[in-house]
Design a protein around this motif. Structure first.
Motif, PDB file in Angstrom:
ATOM      1  N   GLY A  10       2.318  11.611  -8.323  1.00 40.89           N
ATOM      2  CA  GLY A  10       3.246  10.551  -8.696  1.00 40.89           C
ATOM      3  C   GLY A  10       3.450   9.483  -7.643  1.00 40.89           C
ATOM      4  N   ASN A  11       2.383   9.136  -6.934  1.00 47.16           N
ATOM      5  CA  ASN A  11       2.434   8.089  -5.907  1.00 47.16           C
ATOM      6  C   ASN A  11       1.498   6.956  -6.309  1.00 47.16           C
ATOM      7  OD1 ASN A  11       4.013   9.577  -3.718  1.00 47.16           O
ATOM      8  ND2 ASN A  11       2.351  11.002  -4.159  1.00 47.16           N
ATOM      9  N   LEU A  12       1.766   5.753  -5.822  1.00 42.29           N
ATOM     10  CA  LEU A  12       0.894   4.621  -6.122  1.00 42.29           C
ATOM     11  C   LEU A  12      -0.526   4.906  -5.613  1.00 42.29           C
ATOM     12  CD1 LEU A  12       0.581   1.783  -7.280  1.00 42.29           C
ATOM     13  CD2 LEU A  12       1.214   0.894  -5.029  1.00 42.29           C
ATOM     14  N   PHE A  13      -0.683   5.145  -4.326  1.00 47.36           N
ATOM     15  CA  PHE A  13      -1.924   5.637  -3.725  1.00 47.36           C
ATOM     16  C   PHE A  13      -1.635   7.066  -3.287  1.00 47.36           C
ATOM     17  CE2 PHE A  13      -2.182   1.062  -2.979  1.00 47.36           C
ATOM     18  CZ  PHE A  13      -3.487   0.774  -3.344  1.00 47.36           C
ATOM     19  N   GLY A  14      -2.561   7.972  -3.518  1.00 49.94           N
ATOM     20  CA  GLY A  14      -2.346   9.341  -3.049  1.00 49.94           C
ATOM     21  C   GLY A  14      -2.376   9.378  -1.529  1.00 49.94           C
ATOM     22  N   VAL A  15      -3.542   9.080  -0.957  1.00 49.26           N
ATOM     23  CA  VAL A  15      -3.725   9.004   0.498  1.00 49.26           C
ATOM     24  C   VAL A  15      -4.409   7.679   0.787  1.00 49.26           C
ATOM     25  CG1 VAL A  15      -4.774  10.044   2.546  1.00 49.26           C
ATOM     26  CG2 VAL A  15      -3.995  11.516   0.670  1.00 49.26           C
ATOM     27  N   TYR A  16      -3.879   6.937   1.739  1.00 47.76           N
ATOM     28  CA  TYR A  16      -4.495   5.667   2.152  1.00 47.76           C
ATOM     29  C   TYR A  16      -4.846   5.779   3.630  1.00 47.76           C
ATOM     30  CZ  TYR A  16      -5.536   0.740   1.431  1.00 47.76           C
ATOM     31  OH  TYR A  16      -6.186  -0.452   1.254  1.00 47.76           O
ATOM     32  N   VAL A  17      -6.143   5.764   3.919  1.00 48.49           N
ATOM     33  CA  VAL A  17      -6.630   5.808   5.296  1.00 48.49           C
ATOM     34  C   VAL A  17      -6.883   4.357   5.688  1.00 48.49           C
ATOM     35  CG1 VAL A  17      -8.370   6.726   6.866  1.00 48.49           C
ATOM     36  CG2 VAL A  17      -7.689   8.055   4.840  1.00 48.49           C
ATOM     37  N   HIS A  18      -5.960   3.787   6.426  1.00 48.47           N
ATOM     38  CA  HIS A  18      -6.000   2.363   6.755  1.00 48.47           C
ATOM     39  C   HIS A  18      -6.454   2.163   8.195  1.00 48.47           C
ATOM     40  CE1 HIS A  18      -4.355  -1.791   7.224  1.00 48.47           C
ATOM     41  NE2 HIS A  18      -4.847  -1.868   6.001  1.00 48.47           N
TER      42      HIS A  18
ATOM     43  N   MET B  93       0.823  -1.216   0.000  1.00 44.81           N
ATOM     44  CA  MET B  93       0.000   0.000   0.000  1.00 44.81           C
ATOM     45  C   MET B  93       0.859   1.268   0.000  1.00 44.81           C
ATOM     46  SD  MET B  93      -2.888  -1.388   2.664  1.00 44.81           S
ATOM     47  CE  MET B  93      -1.671  -2.072   3.785  1.00 44.81           C
ATOM     48  N   ASP B  94       1.933   1.259  -0.788  1.00 44.82           N
ATOM     49  CA  ASP B  94       2.804   2.431  -0.883  1.00 44.82           C
ATOM     50  C   ASP B  94       1.979   3.656  -1.259  1.00 44.82           C
ATOM     51  OD1 ASP B  94       5.004   0.856  -0.294  1.00 44.82           O
ATOM     52  OD2 ASP B  94       5.674   0.698  -2.371  1.00 44.82           O
ATOM     53  N   SER B  95       2.157   4.736  -0.510  1.00 41.17           N
ATOM     54  CA  SER B  95       1.297   5.910  -0.648  1.00 41.17           C
ATOM     55  C   SER B  95       2.081   7.202  -0.503  1.00 41.17           C
ATOM     56  CB  SER B  95       0.230   5.899   0.457  1.00 41.17           C
ATOM     57  OG  SER B  95      -0.427   4.668   0.519  1.00 41.17           O
TER      58      SER B  95
ATOM     59  N   ARG C 169      -4.928  18.243  -3.906  1.00 39.06           N
ATOM     60  CA  ARG C 169      -4.842  17.973  -5.351  1.00 39.06           C
ATOM     61  C   ARG C 169      -4.035  16.698  -5.477  1.00 39.06           C
ATOM     62  NH1 ARG C 169      -6.230  17.450 -10.450  1.00 39.06           N
ATOM     63  NH2 ARG C 169      -4.715  18.154 -11.962  1.00 39.06           N
ATOM     64  N   VAL C 170      -4.649  15.625  -5.980  1.00 39.85           N
ATOM     65  CA  VAL C 170      -3.991  14.321  -6.100  1.00 39.85           C
ATOM     66  C   VAL C 170      -3.868  13.973  -7.581  1.00 39.85           C
ATOM     67  CG1 VAL C 170      -4.070  11.882  -5.466  1.00 39.85           C
ATOM     68  CG2 VAL C 170      -5.031  13.598  -3.906  1.00 39.85           C
ATOM     69  N   VAL C 171      -2.633  13.781  -8.043  1.00 42.81           N
ATOM     70  CA  VAL C 171      -2.366  13.397  -9.426  1.00 42.81           C
ATOM     71  C   VAL C 171      -1.638  12.065  -9.375  1.00 42.81           C
ATOM     72  CG1 VAL C 171      -1.226  14.008 -11.585  1.00 42.81           C
ATOM     73  CG2 VAL C 171      -2.216  15.803 -10.146  1.00 42.81           C
TER      74      VAL C 171
END
Length: 115
Positions: free
Chosen positions: A64-72, A42-44, A83-85
């Motif tokens: 440029g991330n695998l997941f922008g934000v991961y709320v686990h 879950m690289d974020s 702003r997530v790209v």
């Protein structure tokens, strides 16, 4: 963790750029890029662990991330005004989500721009 204009956190392409485990933490005003690309890990850009209850991720550029934000599992976390790209790879199946929420009661995702 708050940045002024032009503040960049960049990882060398391994793991999550920012991992938050403390409750009530805030990540604001940063450009965050360069996570790893391991879906199972879950690289974020920003990874909120279960213990990061009430954490806030606000007003960042996450690119440029695998997941922008991961709320686990972070209860009552808020992801707002970012702003997530995502990654620009050949196969969509090799890219994670802009914002992912898993098992996080009360979490809110508000007013984000995801591309």
């Amino acid at each position: 963790l708050e940045g002024g204009a032009g503040t960049v956190l960049e990882s060398p392409g391994r793991g999550s750029v920012v991992a938050v485990s403390a409750p009530d933490a805030v990540v604001r005003g940063l450009t965050i890029r360069g996570s790893g690309t391991d879906l199972q890990a879950m690289d974020s850009g920003v990874f909120l662990e279960r213990t990061a209850a009430r954490a806030r991720v606000e007003a960042n550029r996450i690119e440029g991330n695998l997941f922008g934000v991961y709320v686990h599992g972070a209860e009552d976390a808020v992801v707002r005004g970012n702003r997530v790209v995502g990654l620009r790879q050949d196969r969509v199946s090799e890219a994670g989500n802009g914002v992912s929420v898993w098992n996080a009661p009360g979490a809110k995702v508000l007013d984000n721009d995801v591309a």
